[in-house]
Design a protein around this motif. Structure first.
Motif, PDB file in Angstrom:
ATOM      1  N   LEU A   1       0.823  -1.210   0.000  1.00 57.80           N
ATOM      2  CA  LEU A   1       0.000   0.000   0.000  1.00 57.80           C
ATOM      3  C   LEU A   1       0.859   1.262   0.000  1.00 57.80           C
ATOM      4  O   LEU A   1       0.510   2.261  -0.632  1.00 57.80           O
ATOM      5  CB  LEU A   1      -0.953  -0.005   1.192  1.00 57.80           C
ATOM      6  N   GLN A   2       1.978   1.228   0.688  1.00 60.95           N
ATOM      7  CA  GLN A   2       2.867   2.388   0.703  1.00 60.95           C
ATOM      8  C   GLN A   2       3.468   2.624  -0.681  1.00 60.95           C
ATOM      9  O   GLN A   2       3.545   3.770  -1.145  1.00 60.95           O
ATOM     10  CB  GLN A   2       3.968   2.195   1.730  1.00 60.95           C
ATOM     11  N   SER A   3       3.874   1.567  -1.351  1.00 57.40           N
ATOM     12  CA  SER A   3       4.413   1.756  -2.696  1.00 57.40           C
ATOM     13  C   SER A   3       3.320   2.156  -3.677  1.00 57.40           C
ATOM     14  O   SER A   3       3.600   2.833  -4.674  1.00 57.40           O
ATOM     15  CB  SER A   3       5.125   0.491  -3.162  1.00 57.40           C
ATOM     16  N   THR A   4       2.091   1.784  -3.396  1.00 51.60           N
ATOM     17  CA  THR A   4       0.966   2.202  -4.235  1.00 51.60           C
ATOM     18  C   THR A   4       0.770   3.709  -4.179  1.00 51.60           C
ATOM     19  O   THR A   4       0.436   4.329  -5.189  1.00 51.60           O
ATOM     20  CB  THR A   4      -0.318   1.480  -3.795  1.00 51.60           C
ATOM     21  N   ILE A   5       1.005   4.296  -3.016  1.00 51.80           N
ATOM     22  CA  ILE A   5       0.876   5.749  -2.892  1.00 51.80           C
ATOM     23  C   ILE A   5       1.858   6.449  -3.827  1.00 51.80           C
ATOM     24  O   ILE A   5       1.484   7.344  -4.590  1.00 51.80           O
ATOM     25  CB  ILE A   5       1.114   6.203  -1.438  1.00 51.80           C
ATOM     26  N   VAL A   6       3.098   6.035  -3.786  1.00 57.31           N
ATOM     27  CA  VAL A   6       4.119   6.675  -4.614  1.00 57.31           C
ATOM     28  C   VAL A   6       3.821   6.457  -6.100  1.00 57.31           C
ATOM     29  O   VAL A   6       3.883   7.391  -6.902  1.00 57.31           O
ATOM     30  CB  VAL A   6       5.519   6.146  -4.237  1.00 57.31           C
ATOM     31  N   ALA A   7       3.469   5.226  -6.461  1.00 59.57           N
ATOM     32  CA  ALA A   7       3.172   4.941  -7.865  1.00 59.57           C
ATOM     33  C   ALA A   7       1.951   5.709  -8.345  1.00 59.57           C
ATOM     34  O   ALA A   7       1.937   6.234  -9.470  1.00 59.57           O
ATOM     35  CB  ALA A   7       2.967   3.440  -8.056  1.00 59.57           C
ATOM     36  N   ALA A   8       0.927   5.801  -7.511  1.00 67.33           N
ATOM     37  CA  ALA A   8      -0.284   6.524  -7.911  1.00 67.33           C
ATOM     38  C   ALA A   8      -0.007   8.009  -8.081  1.00 67.33           C
ATOM     39  O   ALA A   8      -0.547   8.648  -9.001  1.00 67.33           O
ATOM     40  CB  ALA A   8      -1.388   6.303  -6.891  1.00 67.33           C
ATOM     41  N   LEU A   9       0.829   8.562  -7.234  1.00 67.60           N
ATOM     42  CA  LEU A   9       1.172   9.974  -7.384  1.00 67.60           C
ATOM     43  C   LEU A   9       1.930  10.234  -8.687  1.00 67.60           C
ATOM     44  O   LEU A   9       1.584  11.134  -9.452  1.00 67.60           O
ATOM     45  CB  LEU A   9       2.015  10.444  -6.191  1.00 67.60           C
ATOM     46  N   ILE A  10       2.932   9.438  -8.933  1.00 70.13           N
ATOM     47  CA  ILE A  10       3.757   9.659 -10.125  1.00 70.13           C
ATOM     48  C   ILE A  10       2.967   9.385 -11.402  1.00 70.13           C
ATOM     49  O   ILE A  10       2.992  10.179 -12.348  1.00 70.13           O
ATOM     50  CB  ILE A  10       5.030   8.791 -10.048  1.00 70.13           C
ATOM     51  N   LEU A  11       2.246   8.268 -11.437  1.00 66.78           N
ATOM     52  CA  LEU A  11       1.484   7.940 -12.643  1.00 66.78           C
ATOM     53  C   LEU A  11       0.302   8.889 -12.850  1.00 66.78           C
ATOM     54  O   LEU A  11      -0.075   9.179 -13.984  1.00 66.78           O
ATOM     55  CB  LEU A  11       1.007   6.493 -12.576  1.00 66.78           C
ATOM     56  N   GLY A  12      -0.275   9.369 -11.755  1.00 71.82           N
ATOM     57  CA  GLY A  12      -1.362  10.335 -11.883  1.00 71.82           C
ATOM     58  C   GLY A  12      -0.908  11.641 -12.494  1.00 71.82           C
ATOM     59  O   GLY A  12      -1.593  12.209 -13.354  1.00 71.82           O
ATOM     60  N   VAL A  13       0.253  12.113 -12.086  1.00 71.83           N
ATOM     61  CA  VAL A  13       0.804  13.343 -12.669  1.00 71.83           C
ATOM     62  C   VAL A  13       1.135  13.122 -14.138  1.00 71.83           C
ATOM     63  O   VAL A  13       0.854  13.977 -14.995  1.00 71.83           O
ATOM     64  CB  VAL A  13       2.046  13.808 -11.871  1.00 71.83           C
ATOM     65  N   ASP A  14       1.697  11.958 -14.457  1.00 72.84           N
ATOM     66  CA  ASP A  14       2.041  11.662 -15.845  1.00 72.84           C
ATOM     67  C   ASP A  14       0.782  11.579 -16.721  1.00 72.84           C
ATOM     68  O   ASP A  14       0.745  12.141 -17.816  1.00 72.84           O
ATOM     69  CB  ASP A  14       2.827  10.353 -15.919  1.00 72.84           C
TER      70      ASP A  14
END
Length: 185
Positions: A68-81
């Motif tokens: 879940l913690q890595s999901t936060i980082v991935a969701a932030l980066i992919l959402g911006v992209d």
């Protein structure tokens, strides 16, 4: 596919939040039993049981927490992209809902540790008939030095640590967003 993955993610999130709320009830029950019975020997045994339950439960949830913690980082980066490439602000809404839930989860886990940190001063404030009670002081020190709380891979999850992780994630997202925007111009 996003709906299915979002539903699975949210079900994991709610499962851990339910466990955290169960910890609150157990900790509050410990406090209530201590106030009503005033038996410090039983309180020490109950504290051992509570601490063992917290550690064992956290141990079984720690891998899910890392995912879940890595999901936060991935969701932030992919959402911006995605926002930059597709230029649709509505894409951010679904991701933001998931991120808010995940942030609430980590704050909920940190508040279990905060709840445990407030117990020794509470026990110290209780009067058991004497102004200076060696048994009460022993129990307070024992509870304080046991450092009960929510642990992930033997690291205690505190409010300060969660807020620092949010700060670092925000900075990484900002860095990535500026790199993506600079590459597009």
């Amino acid at each position: 596919s996003f709906a299915v993955s979002g539903a699975i993610l949210l079900s994991c999130l709610f499962r851990i939040m339910r466990v955290c709320r169960g910890f609150y009830v157990i900790i509050d029950d410990f406090s209530f039993n201590l106030v009503t019975t005033s038996d410090l020997c039983v309180a020490e045994q109950d504290w051992n049981l509570l601490q063992a339950l917290l550690r064992r439960s956290c141990h079984s949830l720690q891998y899910l927490f890392i995912v879940l913690q890595s999901t936060i980082v991935a969701a932030l980066i992919l959402g911006v992209d995605d926002f930059y490439r597709l230029n649709k602000p509505t894409l951010l809404i679904s991701g933001a809902c998931v991120l808010i839930g995940l942030a609430q989860l980590f704050l909920c886990a940190a508040s279990v540790t905060d709840h445990c940190e407030r117990l020794p001063p509470f026990v110290n404030s209780l009067g058991f008939g004497r102004s200076l009670d060696a048994d009460r002081l022993y129990l307070v020190e024992y509870m304080f030095y046991s450092q009960a709380g929510f642990y992930i891979f033997e690291v205690r999850v505190t409010r300060d640590m969660v807020l620092k992780a949010f700060y670092i994630s925000g900075m990484a997202t900002f860095y990535f967003a500026t790199k993506v925007m600079a590459a597009g111009f």
